[in-house]
Design a protein around this motif. Structure first.
Motif, PDB file in Angstrom:
ATOM      1  N   THR A   1       0.888  -1.159   0.000  1.00  0.00           N
ATOM      2  CA  THR A   1       0.000   0.000   0.000  1.00  0.00           C
ATOM      3  C   THR A   1       0.920   1.201   0.000  1.00  0.00           C
ATOM      4  O   THR A   1       1.858   1.222   0.786  1.00  0.00           O
ATOM      5  CB  THR A   1      -0.848   0.037   1.295  1.00  0.00           C
ATOM      6  N   SER A   2       0.685   2.182  -0.874  1.00  0.00           N
ATOM      7  CA  SER A   2       1.562   3.354  -0.829  1.00  0.00           C
ATOM      8  C   SER A   2       0.832   4.650  -1.169  1.00  0.00           C
ATOM      9  O   SER A   2      -0.186   4.638  -1.855  1.00  0.00           O
ATOM     10  CB  SER A   2       2.764   3.191  -1.747  1.00  0.00           C
TER      11      SER A   2
ATOM     12  N   LEU B   1       5.479   6.670   0.560  1.00  0.00           N
ATOM     13  CA  LEU B   1       5.318   5.964   1.839  1.00  0.00           C
ATOM     14  C   LEU B   1       4.669   4.612   1.558  1.00  0.00           C
ATOM     15  O   LEU B   1       3.628   4.564   0.890  1.00  0.00           O
ATOM     16  CB  LEU B   1       4.410   6.756   2.786  1.00  0.00           C
ATOM     17  N   THR B   2       5.279   3.567   2.069  1.00  0.00           N
ATOM     18  CA  THR B   2       4.824   2.212   1.766  1.00  0.00           C
ATOM     19  C   THR B   2       4.663   1.406   3.048  1.00  0.00           C
ATOM     20  O   THR B   2       5.418   1.611   3.997  1.00  0.00           O
ATOM     21  CB  THR B   2       5.899   1.499   0.906  1.00  0.00           C
ATOM     22  N   VAL B   3       3.725   0.473   3.031  1.00  0.00           N
ATOM     23  CA  VAL B   3       3.571  -0.468   4.145  1.00  0.00           C
ATOM     24  C   VAL B   3       3.922  -1.865   3.645  1.00  0.00           C
ATOM     25  O   VAL B   3       3.452  -2.273   2.578  1.00  0.00           O
ATOM     26  CB  VAL B   3       2.107  -0.500   4.646  1.00  0.00           C
TER      27      VAL B   3
ATOM     28  N   LEU C   1       2.376   8.030  11.080  1.00  0.00           N
ATOM     29  CA  LEU C   1       2.107   8.518   9.722  1.00  0.00           C
ATOM     30  C   LEU C   1       1.961  10.041   9.714  1.00  0.00           C
ATOM     31  O   LEU C   1       2.454  10.713   8.800  1.00  0.00           O
ATOM     32  CB  LEU C   1       0.857   7.846   9.153  1.00  0.00           C
TER      33      LEU C   1
ATOM     34  N   TYR D   1      -1.957  -0.217   9.654  1.00  0.00           N
ATOM     35  CA  TYR D   1      -1.169   0.684   8.803  1.00  0.00           C
ATOM     36  C   TYR D   1      -1.773   0.806   7.406  1.00  0.00           C
ATOM     37  O   TYR D   1      -1.818   1.900   6.843  1.00  0.00           O
ATOM     38  CB  TYR D   1       0.291   0.224   8.719  1.00  0.00           C
ATOM     39  N   ARG D   2      -2.243  -0.307   6.844  1.00  0.00           N
ATOM     40  CA  ARG D   2      -2.830  -0.232   5.498  1.00  0.00           C
ATOM     41  C   ARG D   2      -4.062   0.659   5.525  1.00  0.00           C
ATOM     42  O   ARG D   2      -4.268   1.496   4.641  1.00  0.00           O
ATOM     43  CB  ARG D   2      -3.178  -1.628   4.996  1.00  0.00           C
TER      44      ARG D   2
ATOM     45  N   THR E   1      -4.848   3.006   7.804  1.00  0.00           N
ATOM     46  CA  THR E   1      -4.524   4.402   8.155  1.00  0.00           C
ATOM     47  C   THR E   1      -3.870   5.106   6.973  1.00  0.00           C
ATOM     48  O   THR E   1      -4.191   6.254   6.661  1.00  0.00           O
ATOM     49  CB  THR E   1      -3.611   4.430   9.402  1.00  0.00           C
ATOM     50  N   LEU E   2      -2.977   4.408   6.295  1.00  0.00           N
ATOM     51  CA  LEU E   2      -2.327   5.008   5.120  1.00  0.00           C
ATOM     52  C   LEU E   2      -3.354   5.214   4.010  1.00  0.00           C
ATOM     53  O   LEU E   2      -3.339   6.244   3.327  1.00  0.00           O
ATOM     54  CB  LEU E   2      -1.180   4.104   4.635  1.00  0.00           C
TER      55      LEU E   2
ATOM     56  N   CYS F   1      -5.219   8.326   4.260  1.00  0.00           N
ATOM     57  CA  CYS F   1      -4.447   9.560   3.993  1.00  0.00           C
ATOM     58  C   CYS F   1      -4.569   9.970   2.528  1.00  0.00           C
ATOM     59  O   CYS F   1      -4.248  11.084   2.175  1.00  0.00           O
ATOM     60  CB  CYS F   1      -2.957   9.354   4.274  1.00  0.00           C
ATOM     61  N   SER F   2      -4.925   9.021   1.655  1.00  0.00           N
ATOM     62  CA  SER F   2      -4.823   9.328   0.210  1.00  0.00           C
ATOM     63  C   SER F   2      -6.088  10.004  -0.308  1.00  0.00           C
ATOM     64  O   SER F   2      -7.080  10.096   0.376  1.00  0.00           O
ATOM     65  CB  SER F   2      -4.518   8.066  -0.591  1.00  0.00           C
TER      66      SER F   2
END
Ligand code: AR6
Length: 186
Positions: A3-4, A12-14, A145, A178-179, A181-182, A185-186
């Motif tokens: 996921t980025s 930013l990548t998980v 993050l 993390y996936r 939450t990230l 962000c997008s």
């Protein structure tokens, strides 16, 4: 699966995995104030990286007497595929009234500063404080993050910026957090 998202000049990548195997320029260690090693990711980094890392930590201790919570130091990565290890000390979760959130933000900020000063293009973070130090995982991910995103946004246009920051999750729960939450962000 990756996921980025991209913030400013940095992706930013998980990923799920063992940070000792990540060939980043810098991997970050969730150390303790003694810098003498321990369990969790700290133990894994010292085991896989060999005695050169502990020797370097001892030299830093001799000079400055350990590393305070929220700060960071940098050493060789010894036998690891990374070039350097940044050792930062996360806060122990103590219910939330002990500035834990601010101290965790400081870990990400001080680690990024040291890594960038050493020319790192790729930087890998573990989920600092979410193991032995018992920081709530969702809150820790949101802080991580947010702190990293804010740091990257504040970089001047002509300042060096990392190409890639990898959040390395060892456990399934952190990976999912993390996936999500990230993704938000997008
Ligand atoms: N790669 C990536 N992440 C890992 C690995 C690994 N090989 N092993 C564990 N994790 P912890 P803390 C994850 O306990 O909470 C040490 O004794 C783990 O699943 O390593 O900051 C130090 O010396 C968790 O999500 O660090 C300190 O005394 C995350 O890394 C104390 O633990 C952090 O867990 C620091 O506690």
């Amino acid at each position: 699966m990756e996921t980025s998202i991209t913030i400013n000049r940095t992706v930013l990548t998980v990923v799920r995995g063992d940070i000792t195997r990540i060939p980043a320029d810098v991997i970050v260690n969730a150390a303790n104030t003694s810098l003498l090693g321990g369990g969790g990711v700290d133990g894994a980094i010292h085991r896989a990286g060999g005695p050169e890392i502990l020797d370097a930590c001892r030299r830093i201790r001799a000079k400055q007497g350990g590393c305070p919570v929220g700060e960071a130091v940098i050493t060789t990565a010894g036998l690891l595929p990374a070039k350097y290890v940044v050792h930062t000390v996360g806060p122990v979760w103590n219910g939330g009234d002990d500035d834990e959130a601010e101290k965790l933000r400081d870990c990400y900020r001080s680690s990024l500063t040291l890594a960038i000063e050493h020319g790192a293009a790729t930087i890998a973070f573990p989920n600092i404080s979410t193991g032995i130090y018992s920081f709530p995982k969702l809150l820790a991910a949101e802080i991580a993050l947010d702190a990293v995103a804010e740091y990257l946004c504040e970089l001047a246009d002509d300042a060096p910026a990392p190409k890639r920051i990898i959040f390395v999750c060892y456990d399934a729960e952190n990976e999912q957090i993390y996936r999500e939450t990230l993704g938000n962000c997008s």
